[in-house]
Design a protein around this motif. Structure first.
Motif, short mmCIF file in Angstrom:
data_model
loop_
_atom_site.label_atom_id
_atom_site.label_comp_id
_atom_site.label_asym_id
_atom_site.label_seq_id
_atom_site.Cartn_x
_atom_site.Cartn_y
_atom_site.Cartn_z
N PHE A 190 0.84 -1.06 -0.15
CA PHE A 190 -0.06 0.10 -0.05
C PHE A 190 0.83 1.23 -0.10
O PHE A 190 0.62 2.09 -0.50
CB PHE A 190 -1.01 0.06 1.17
N TYR A 203 -3.43 2.60 -2.75
CA TYR A 203 -4.82 1.56 -2.63
C TYR A 203 -5.11 0.85 -3.87
O TYR A 203 -5.20 -0.26 -4.03
CB TYR A 203 -6.07 2.13 -2.07
N HIS A 204 -5.48 1.68 -4.97
CA HIS A 204 -6.03 1.39 -6.14
C HIS A 204 -4.90 0.46 -6.96
O HIS A 204 -5.51 0.00 -7.81
CB HIS A 204 -6.68 2.47 -6.99
N LYS A 211 -10.09 -6.58 0.21
CA LYS A 211 -8.82 -5.52 0.32
C LYS A 211 -9.33 -4.54 1.36
O LYS A 211 -8.58 -3.86 1.80
CB LYS A 211 -8.73 -4.93 -1.09
N GLN A 212 -10.28 -4.07 1.28
CA GLN A 212 -10.88 -2.73 2.07
C GLN A 212 -10.80 -3.29 3.71
O GLN A 212 -10.23 -2.45 4.44
CB GLN A 212 -12.37 -2.53 1.84
N PHE A 238 -7.21 -3.20 4.65
CA PHE A 238 -6.60 -1.68 4.68
C PHE A 238 -7.03 -1.00 5.91
O PHE A 238 -6.29 -0.52 6.64
CB PHE A 238 -7.46 -1.14 3.40
N VAL A 288 -0.87 5.69 3.88
CA VAL A 288 -2.19 4.86 3.94
C VAL A 288 -3.20 5.95 4.72
O VAL A 288 -4.36 5.78 4.17
CB VAL A 288 -2.16 3.71 5.00
N GLU A 335 -4.91 8.09 1.80
CA GLU A 335 -5.88 7.56 1.00
C GLU A 335 -7.15 7.08 1.96
O GLU A 335 -8.19 7.11 1.32
CB GLU A 335 -5.17 6.29 0.58
N VAL A 363 -10.96 5.84 0.84
CA VAL A 363 -11.03 4.32 0.89
C VAL A 363 -11.80 3.96 2.19
O VAL A 363 -12.67 3.09 2.25
CB VAL A 363 -9.75 3.85 1.12
#
Lengths: 230, 230
Positions: free
Chosen positions: A42, A47-48, A73-74, A77, A126, A129, A133
């Motif tokens: 990350f 993220y993307h 993924k979320q 994160f 992180v 983002e 996110v």
DNA sequence: CACAAACCTGAGACCTGATTCAGGTAACGG
DNA sequence: CCGTTACCTGAATCAGGTCTCAGGTTTGTG
């Protein structure tokens, strides 16, 4: 207000709950490897651009295994935000331990924060983002740090070491300073070889602390009232 | 340092250059519609959830048309950062016009910034994501704002209105404060109906400005400063 | 050394979304 | 009302992602 309830988020982000391997050492190691790989991926890709495949590859683990530990993924994160938040606060608290005055503690706290930032650029990226996110995770992160600041400021106010400014506003201001100064002078700074500094430039830290100390200094008693003379 | 060269970025993000419709009114209108739609979509969905289809749909324009004006999703994102940056600086400059003292100007500048933030949440969200989507664009954004601050601070220092703190460090600190306080008290704040405030809470602005003014105030060098107007 | 229990695996079904391209449609001077 | 230039269009292509599942492998225990 800052007392929002994040329990739902933490439950979701806790790899132990719905899925449930990791009763053994082995499982826990796998989970840790995944979180560590996620931190790196990350941080590097954002993220993307990050993908489950890339994370599992970096962790040296099969793709399918990922889903034994995290829903998506979320989820990983969010777990990462919570983990980094815990660690940065620990880092700050440790740095402040044993400081005798408020001033000393303040400086040590920032030093701890900057050290962590230098060692874990992921925190920064992180968190940035997270705004889109997972806003919940972002609020958790900031609220927890602010809560610590507010408490410290309140105590210092009682002890007459800090002016009667609203501690919450001051706390957000302090975080803002730390965040942007850290970004500018650690993460975006490069030496002649294109390398990031491992420490913040002492000159910068000095001036920043001077800015903060002056801002918080108690007013000389009997001084003119806070109202501006418009 | 802040003298980095962003011309390559601006060329790339300039919709007029490699592709070249929009010689007529019609083409320019289309291009403007795309940028406006992008602002909304990126602000709502974030970079990775946004898609060209969604942007063109929102703009009421055919999908293929997009590529007549921008190379890629990344390109329109960068163009948007540059556009928002220009507009927020204009907003701040306009707010500061006619301020007589540094203090007044400072406050007005922040008010302008907060007004823009309230009206264009996209600025915030887009800038946050830019950290990973386009670091260059992010640096351009911050550098340009900081450059303005530094200049103002230097002038104020010469006039004896501001202490001899390093203006660059102070500028980044001020930006950090504005950014996080704006986020916390405008973007994340909700009233009883879940609505965002249109203005920052005056109490917050007051305490924030007090923090800043105190931080920057010239140190009493022996005698009190020859200030005290009204 | 069997036999559970606890973990691990990756091919492939299924999506989603960026980008191209062959062929329209609108605008306007003459 | 024709011709030319300036724009517009969306089905089709293609690259790359997420998540499932049927079947391994490893570890611990009697």
């Amino acid at each position: 207000m800052t007392t929002s309830d994040f329990s739902e988020l933490e439950r979701r982000a806790d790899p132990m709950s719905p899925h449930a391997p990791s009763r053994t050492k082995r499982g826990q190691a796998t989970q840790r490897k995944l979180l560590e790989a996620a931190e790196e991926v990350f941080a590097e890709l954002g993220y993307h651009e990050a993908s489950i495949v890339k994370i599992t590859e970096r962790a040296g683990i099969g793709l399918g295994t990922f889903y034994l530990y995290f829903d998506s993924k979320q989820t990983i994160f969010e777990a990462l935000v919570i983990d980094l938040n815990r660690r940065v606060r620990r880092s700050m608290a440790e740095a402040m331990e044993g400081a005798s005055s408020r001033l000393e503690a303040e400086r040590a706290g920032f030093a701890g924060f900057f050290r962590f930032t230098a060692e874990h650029p992921a925190l920064y990226r992180v968190v940035r983002e997270a705004e889109l996110v997972s806003p919940e995770a972002l609020h958790l992160h900031y609220s927890r740090i602010v809560a610590g600041y507010v408490e410290g400021l309140r105590r210092a106010q009682v002890a007459g070491e800090v002016s009667d400014i609203d501690p919450e506003v001051a706390a957000w201001a302090l975080m803002g300073i730390g965040e942007l100064v850290g970004a500018r002078y650690i993460l975006w700074e490069r030496d002649a070889h294109g390398r990031r500094p491992e420490q913040i430039d002492p000159h910068v830290l000095d001036h920043m602390m001077r800015f903060i100390e002056t801002a918080l200094a108690p007013r000389p008693t009997g001084a003119p009232t806070p109202e501006d003379p418009s």
